[in-house]
Design an enzyme around this catalytic site. Structure first.
Site, short mmCIF file in Angstrom:
data_model
loop_
_atom_site.label_atom_id
_atom_site.label_comp_id
_atom_site.label_asym_id
_atom_site.label_seq_id
_atom_site.Cartn_x
_atom_site.Cartn_y
_atom_site.Cartn_z
N THR A 49 -5.36 -10.76 -14.50
CA THR A 49 -5.17 -11.65 -13.36
C THR A 49 -5.77 -13.01 -13.74
O THR A 49 -6.06 -13.25 -14.92
CB THR A 49 -5.75 -11.02 -12.07
OG1 THR A 49 -5.30 -11.81 -10.96
CG2 THR A 49 -7.27 -10.92 -12.09
N GLY B 113 -4.93 -5.04 -2.26
CA GLY B 113 -4.53 -4.48 -0.97
C GLY B 113 -5.06 -3.08 -0.79
O GLY B 113 -5.23 -2.36 -1.77
N HIS B 114 -5.39 -2.74 0.42
CA HIS B 114 -5.73 -1.35 0.68
C HIS B 114 -5.32 -0.95 2.09
O HIS B 114 -5.18 -1.79 2.97
CB HIS B 114 -7.21 -1.05 0.40
CG HIS B 114 -8.15 -1.95 1.09
ND1 HIS B 114 -8.75 -3.01 0.48
CD2 HIS B 114 -8.60 -1.95 2.35
CE1 HIS B 114 -9.53 -3.63 1.32
NE2 HIS B 114 -9.46 -3.01 2.47
N LYS C 49 -11.92 1.13 -4.36
CA LYS C 49 -13.04 0.32 -3.84
C LYS C 49 -13.09 0.33 -2.32
O LYS C 49 -14.15 0.30 -1.73
CB LYS C 49 -12.90 -1.14 -4.31
CG LYS C 49 -13.07 -1.34 -5.79
CD LYS C 49 -12.90 -2.80 -6.16
CE LYS C 49 -11.47 -3.29 -6.08
NZ LYS C 49 -10.54 -2.71 -7.04
N ARG D 275 4.81 -0.30 -6.86
CA ARG D 275 5.20 0.13 -8.23
C ARG D 275 4.43 1.38 -8.63
O ARG D 275 3.25 1.52 -8.30
CB ARG D 275 4.85 -0.98 -9.25
CG ARG D 275 5.70 -2.21 -9.11
CD ARG D 275 5.27 -3.28 -10.08
NE ARG D 275 3.99 -3.88 -9.73
CZ ARG D 275 3.39 -4.82 -10.45
NH1 ARG D 275 3.93 -5.25 -11.56
NH2 ARG D 275 2.23 -5.31 -10.05
#
Ligand code: IMP
Length: 427
Positions: free
Chosen positions: A238, A40-41, A16, A302
């Protein structure tokens, strides 16, 4: 100008960041509407490399105002860290606004996330342990603390007093953990409040001014549709809605204000954490994709589970989100494979089905039914015109469009901004 929602349409990490960044150029306002620092990005631009979890990448565009919306949960320490990172490199952060209605992640949330996960043992969700679930649980249970509460230290002290006593009972009596000190949290969060105060607003006012002026507003999602607590693979999800409808709830935009809904899909599937993933590959093809595409979580590092494109899940995602189009990312990764598979149905206890069962045990028993297509086995990362893609690649894209009833607006063939094919206009 319209309101455009951009959401993850699989299990998150669809890329995204690049798509939002690409479209932000024309926007006036970008609103991050859900999740927290579980997302996060990494942004690489002429200013350098930045790791962002909460602040929209729109912050790099001087004309764009960025809002962290009411639907998010904010760890102020992380947010301040991001502000410092940006300020140190000369990025103006005065255009970052934080909804006074967003909830705060408190120290007991992160502690409890870890303790609850450990208590689940083999049934652990594989959360990011950032306190997301416990913070949203408190929001729903009406004992959350909101960003705006930090602006009234006396009322905040009173609120905290009750909550810390309550949380300490759980920490010590249920988990045998050490209690937390209320005063320590109080002073720490008052300092955060002072630091963040210039950014805290009733952001719905700014949002609706922009809509009234016909400015382009982007609603930026986090995570992905299959992590939605209602329609995803619950309880392996989530804790807030990553859907387009979550974009309304998490920003203050009305449903009728949204003109376009762009779902970001990877050309294959990945997932981090536990829970069902019918097309997961446990073989060398899965390893090859992971290696080639460096499929490791941005927030936790991960390894991501990799698998074939699941068109059953994708169609569901397109329906639930009301997608008007898709952005297909990482098509170039598939260039390494001689043959490709698309999951077009499941076999459940000897019966063919074409929907995602609600029951997790049933979903775990689903065997994917595949359609096989030839690969193209030639690099495509320099191709910017759809018609110049190898015919096999065009067939693959066309089949995904057909199976999801969702036209591809954008196809990404590399990490760089320019490695993008604009197939059909979004508007
Ligand atoms: P939580 O959001 O930290 O509670 O984690 C719940 C589930 O969502 C876990 O399986 C996480 O790995 C997954 N998850 C949360 N955020 C992201 C994300 O940004 N990308 C992919 N998976 C995520």
């Amino acid at each position: 100008m319209p309101v455009l929602a951009i959401v993850g349409a699989q299990w998150g990490d669809e890329g995204k960041g690049k798509i939002v960044d690409l479209l932000t150029e024309k926007a006036k306002l970008v609103v991050r509407f859900s999740g927290g620092d579980n997302a996060g990005h990494t942004v690489i631009n002429p200013y350098g490399e930045f790791k962002l979890h909460l602040i929209p990448s729109g912050i790099f565009y001087p004309r764009v105002t960025c809002i962290i919306g009411n639907g998010t949960v904010i760890n102020p320490e992380v947010l301040i860290g991001e502000l410092d990172q940006l300020n140190q490199r000369g990025i103006d952060t005065s255009r970052l606004l934080i909804s006074n209605r967003a909830h705060l992640i408190m120290p007991y949330h992160t502690l409890l996330d870890g303790l609850e996960e450990a208590a689940r043992g083999g049934k652990a969700i594989g959360t990011t342990r950032k306190g997301i679930g416990p913070a949203f649980a408190d929001k729903t249970a009406r004992r959350g603390i909101r960003v705006g509460d930090l602006l009234d230290p006396e009322a905040f002290r009173e609120q905290l007093s009750f909550i810390v006593d309550y949380k300490n009972t759980i920490l010590t009596k249920v988990y045998g953990a050490k209690p937390l000190y209320r005063d320590e949290i109080y002073h720490q969060y008052c300092r955060y409040g002072e630091r963040l105060a210039p950014h805290i607003r009733e952001t719905t006012v700014i949002l609706h001014q922009a809509i009234a002026k016909d400015d382009l507003v982007i609603l930026e999602g986090a995570q992905g549709m299959l992590l939605d607590p209602d329609f995803g693979t619950y309880p392996y999800t989530t804790s807030c809605s990553p859907l387009v409808s979550g974009g309304c709830q998490g920003s203050g935009v009305g449903p009728t204000n949204i003109n376009r809904a762009l779902g970001v899909f990877k050309a294959y599937c990945t997932r981090v954490g536990g829970g069902p993933m019918p097309t997961e590959l446990h073989d060398e093809i899965g390893d090859l994709i992971r290696k080639k595409a460096h499929e490791y979580g941005t927030t936790t590092g991960r390894p991501r589970r990799c698998g074939w494109f699941d068109a059953v899940a994708a169609r569901f995602s397109a329906q639930i989100n009301g997608l008007t189009g898709m952005a297909l990312t990482r098509l170039d990764v598939l260039s390494i494979l001689p043959r490709l598979k698309i999951c077009i149905g499941y076999e459940l206890d000897g019966q063919r089905i074409d929907y995602l069962p609600q029951n997790i045990a049933a979903l775990n028993r689903c065997q994917p039914v595949y359609e096989e297509l030839p690969g193209w086995q030639t690099p495509i990362s320099d191709i910017l015109d759809y018609q110049r893609l190898p015919v096999e690649a065009r067939h693959y894209v066309a089949r995904l469009e057909e199976l999801t009833s969702c036209p591809a607006n954008i196809i990404s063939v590399g990490a760089k901004r320019e490695q993008t094919i604009h197939k059909t206009p979004i508007f």
